[in-house]
Design a protein around this motif. Structure first.
Motif, PDB file in Angstrom:
ATOM      1  N   ASN B  99       0.822  -1.210   0.000  1.00  0.00           N
ATOM      2  CA  ASN B  99       0.000   0.000   0.000  1.00  0.00           C
ATOM      3  C   ASN B  99       0.861   1.267   0.000  1.00  0.00           C
ATOM      4  OD1 ASN B  99      -2.416  -1.296  -0.156  1.00  0.00           O
ATOM      5  ND2 ASN B  99      -2.737  -1.367   2.068  1.00  0.00           N
ATOM      6  N   TRP B 100       1.928   1.277   0.804  1.00  0.00           N
ATOM      7  CA  TRP B 100       2.786   2.467   0.811  1.00  0.00           C
ATOM      8  C   TRP B 100       3.481   2.647  -0.530  1.00  0.00           C
ATOM      9  CZ3 TRP B 100       1.622   6.208   3.605  1.00  0.00           C
ATOM     10  CH2 TRP B 100       1.251   6.079   4.948  1.00  0.00           C
ATOM     11  N   LEU B 101       3.824   1.522  -1.183  1.00  0.00           N
ATOM     12  CA  LEU B 101       4.420   1.635  -2.523  1.00  0.00           C
ATOM     13  C   LEU B 101       3.402   2.227  -3.499  1.00  0.00           C
ATOM     14  CD1 LEU B 101       6.573  -1.600  -3.022  1.00  0.00           C
ATOM     15  CD2 LEU B 101       7.361   0.743  -2.697  1.00  0.00           C
ATOM     16  N   TRP B 102       2.131   1.810  -3.368  1.00  0.00           N
ATOM     17  CA  TRP B 102       1.099   2.392  -4.248  1.00  0.00           C
ATOM     18  C   TRP B 102       0.949   3.882  -4.000  1.00  0.00           C
ATOM     19  CZ3 TRP B 102       0.009   0.466  -8.566  1.00  0.00           C
ATOM     20  CH2 TRP B 102      -0.182  -0.906  -8.761  1.00  0.00           C
ATOM     21  N   VAL B 103       0.974   4.291  -2.720  1.00  0.00           N
ATOM     22  CA  VAL B 103       0.871   5.725  -2.410  1.00  0.00           C
ATOM     23  C   VAL B 103       2.037   6.472  -3.048  1.00  0.00           C
ATOM     24  CG1 VAL B 103       0.940   7.435  -0.544  1.00  0.00           C
ATOM     25  CG2 VAL B 103      -0.380   5.336  -0.246  1.00  0.00           C
ATOM     26  N   THR B 104       3.249   5.883  -2.948  1.00  0.00           N
ATOM     27  CA  THR B 104       4.431   6.505  -3.548  1.00  0.00           C
ATOM     28  C   THR B 104       4.271   6.633  -5.056  1.00  0.00           C
ATOM     29  OG1 THR B 104       5.717   5.420  -1.804  1.00  0.00           O
ATOM     30  CG2 THR B 104       6.951   6.388  -3.623  1.00  0.00           C
ATOM     31  N   ILE B 105       3.745   5.567  -5.682  1.00  0.00           N
ATOM     32  CA  ILE B 105       3.531   5.600  -7.131  1.00  0.00           C
ATOM     33  C   ILE B 105       2.526   6.683  -7.499  1.00  0.00           C
ATOM     34  CG2 ILE B 105       2.520   4.305  -9.058  1.00  0.00           C
ATOM     35  CD1 ILE B 105       3.768   1.777  -7.756  1.00  0.00           C
ATOM     36  N   PHE B 106       1.451   6.768  -6.721  1.00  0.00           N
ATOM     37  CA  PHE B 106       0.424   7.779  -6.995  1.00  0.00           C
ATOM     38  C   PHE B 106       1.024   9.191  -6.918  1.00  0.00           C
ATOM     39  CE2 PHE B 106      -2.664  10.785  -5.207  1.00  0.00           C
ATOM     40  CZ  PHE B 106      -3.556  10.832  -6.272  1.00  0.00           C
ATOM     41  N   LEU B 107       1.818   9.442  -5.877  1.00  0.00           N
ATOM     42  CA  LEU B 107       2.433  10.769  -5.721  1.00  0.00           C
ATOM     43  C   LEU B 107       3.433  11.037  -6.846  1.00  0.00           C
ATOM     44  CD1 LEU B 107       2.957  10.724  -1.851  1.00  0.00           C
ATOM     45  CD2 LEU B 107       1.384  12.197  -3.107  1.00  0.00           C
ATOM     46  N   GLY B 108       4.241  10.019  -7.185  1.00  0.00           N
ATOM     47  CA  GLY B 108       5.208  10.178  -8.276  1.00  0.00           C
ATOM     48  C   GLY B 108       4.514  10.466  -9.597  1.00  0.00           C
ATOM     49  N   ILE B 158       6.431  -3.120 -11.078  1.00  0.00           N
ATOM     50  CA  ILE B 158       6.944  -4.477 -11.268  1.00  0.00           C
ATOM     51  C   ILE B 158       7.274  -5.109  -9.923  1.00  0.00           C
ATOM     52  CG2 ILE B 158       8.868  -5.805 -12.245  1.00  0.00           C
ATOM     53  CD1 ILE B 158       8.969  -3.657 -14.479  1.00  0.00           C
ATOM     54  N   LEU B 159       7.842  -4.291  -9.026  1.00  0.00           N
ATOM     55  CA  LEU B 159       8.222  -4.786  -7.705  1.00  0.00           C
ATOM     56  C   LEU B 159       6.997  -5.221  -6.901  1.00  0.00           C
ATOM     57  CD1 LEU B 159      10.755  -5.245  -6.224  1.00  0.00           C
ATOM     58  CD2 LEU B 159      10.721  -2.904  -5.392  1.00  0.00           C
ATOM     59  N   ILE B 160       5.913  -4.466  -7.003  1.00  0.00           N
ATOM     60  CA  ILE B 160       4.684  -4.819  -6.282  1.00  0.00           C
ATOM     61  C   ILE B 160       4.168  -6.176  -6.770  1.00  0.00           C
ATOM     62  CG2 ILE B 160       2.242  -4.213  -5.996  1.00  0.00           C
ATOM     63  CD1 ILE B 160       3.091  -1.307  -5.848  1.00  0.00           C
ATOM     64  N   ILE B 161       4.252  -6.405  -8.086  1.00  0.00           N
ATOM     65  CA  ILE B 161       3.826  -7.700  -8.628  1.00  0.00           C
ATOM     66  C   ILE B 161       4.681  -8.828  -8.044  1.00  0.00           C
ATOM     67  CG2 ILE B 161       3.629  -9.072 -10.744  1.00  0.00           C
ATOM     68  CD1 ILE B 161       3.164  -6.367 -12.222  1.00  0.00           C
ATOM     69  N   GLN B 162       6.007  -8.584  -7.962  1.00  0.00           N
ATOM     70  CA  GLN B 162       6.907  -9.606  -7.395  1.00  0.00           C
ATOM     71  C   GLN B 162       6.603  -9.873  -5.927  1.00  0.00           C
ATOM     72  OE1 GLN B 162      11.016  -8.683  -8.072  1.00  0.00           O
ATOM     73  NE2 GLN B 162      10.841  -8.857 -10.286  1.00  0.00           N
ATOM     74  N   ILE B 163       6.310  -8.798  -5.190  1.00  0.00           N
ATOM     75  CA  ILE B 163       6.011  -8.972  -3.762  1.00  0.00           C
ATOM     76  C   ILE B 163       4.701  -9.743  -3.597  1.00  0.00           C
ATOM     77  CG2 ILE B 163       5.499  -7.781  -1.603  1.00  0.00           C
ATOM     78  CD1 ILE B 163       7.271  -5.462  -2.765  1.00  0.00           C
ATOM     79  N   ALA B 164       3.726  -9.426  -4.456  1.00  0.00           N
ATOM     80  CA  ALA B 164       2.443 -10.140  -4.385  1.00  0.00           C
ATOM     81  C   ALA B 164       2.648 -11.625  -4.657  1.00  0.00           C
ATOM     82  CB  ALA B 164       1.467  -9.533  -5.390  1.00  0.00           C
TER      83      ALA B 164
END
Lengths: 101, 203
Positions: B99-108, B158-164
């Motif tokens: 979720n924090w990675l998604w927030v970072t992606i959204f802000l970026g 891509i990293l989020i997919i790997q973590i999932a």
């Protein structure tokens, strides 16, 4: 030294974040209100940027917590040296060595 | 604080001899130093050429500072949230990490959106990359930073997919570590873009 600080704590991230915001707001306020002119504002802007650079290195990238030998710090110092060489060198050559125009 | 402490020790592994993942993290740090040199040359070019407007618009005519202030705070916040992702990972909380990675992606992505908007506005006003040496240096410097941000966004997805798929393993741990280093690095570069290009440009 154990590794508990290697990836920081919530406290270090929040501290870094607050410091960064303050160091961003200071130059903006100075600019918007025209508090300083010429060299004064240049110094304030560059000082705020430099401080924020250090804040982020320490609180976000945890450079302070590195174990010895500090290879990260050493390579960073080499990087900074090359940056200064390129940037200051370019400015110096282009501004003070204009011959035969 | 105490909680983080005990968790960290729990997850810690031997430091007597450097492991492979740690060496890879350091290798990425070396890469960042080469990227620093790339940006140094672009900054040097910009500083030297910023006065050469060839009768075209200068920094004061085209920079719209309100959008720049907004994107500065957005990128700064995203640097903070990528740190929170790292903390969640070290606590072993996979959902919070993603979720924090998604927030970072959204802000970026918001940062990039504002930047593309700014560029389009400038081109619309007639300030293109070929208008003057100042604008060539400007688009190259700011555009290279934007390109890094765009690559970082794709990398994080891509990293989020790997973590999932694989969960928090030593390998995905190292990857989150270096992507967050990359992200902090981009924020640091932006501090200097913001200061040297924008603040000193319009003062």
């Amino acid at each position: 030294m154990s590794n508990q600080t290697a990836h920081g704590s919530l406290k270090s991230y929040v501290t870094g974040f607050i410091c960064s915001i303050v160091l961003t707001i200071i130059p903006i306020v100075v600019l918007v209100n025209n508090w300083l002119e010429g060299l004064g504002s240049t110094i304030v802007f560059l000082a705020a940027a430099l401080l924020q650079f250090i804040v982020q290195l320490v609180f976000f990238m945890h450079l302070k917590d590195e174990e010895k030998p500090r290879y990260n710090l050493m390579s960073l110092l080499l990087g900074i040296f090359i940056v200064l060489l390129i940037v200051v060198g370019s400015i110096w050559i282009m501004m003070y060595n204009m011959v035969a125009i | 604080m105490a909680q983080t402490h005990s968790n960290a020790e729990h997850h810690g592994h031997g430091h007597e001899h450097p492991d492979q993942e740690e060496m890879r993290t350091f290798a990425f740090w070396i890469y960042l130093m080469t990227d620093v040199i790339l940006f140094a040359t672009l900054f040097a070019t910009y500083i030297v050429l910023q006065g050469n407007t060839d009768g075209g618009p200068g920094p004061k005519d085209i920079f719209q500072m309100n959008g720049i202030y907004a994107s500065t705070f957005i990128l700064l916040t995203s640097s903070f949230t990528s740190g929170l992702a790292l903390l969640a990972m070290h606590k072993g909380n996979r959902l919070a990490l993603m979720n924090w990675l998604w927030v970072t992606i959204f802000l970026g992505a918001s940062f990039l959106f504002l930047e593309v908007n700014e560029f389009m506005h400038m081109v619309h006003e007639g300030a293109t990359i070929s208008t003057s040496a100042f604008l060539t240096a400007f688009y190259t410097l700011v555009g290279t930073h934007g390109l890094h941000v765009a690559l970082g966004l794709g990398w994080m997805i891509i990293l989020i997919i790997q973590i999932a798929k694989h969960g928090i393993t030593p390998v995905t741990k190292r990857k989150v570590n270096i992507v967050s280093l990359f992200w902090h690095f981009l924020d640091i570069v932006w501090i200097f873009v913001f200061t040297i290009v924008y603040l000193l440009g319009v003062k």
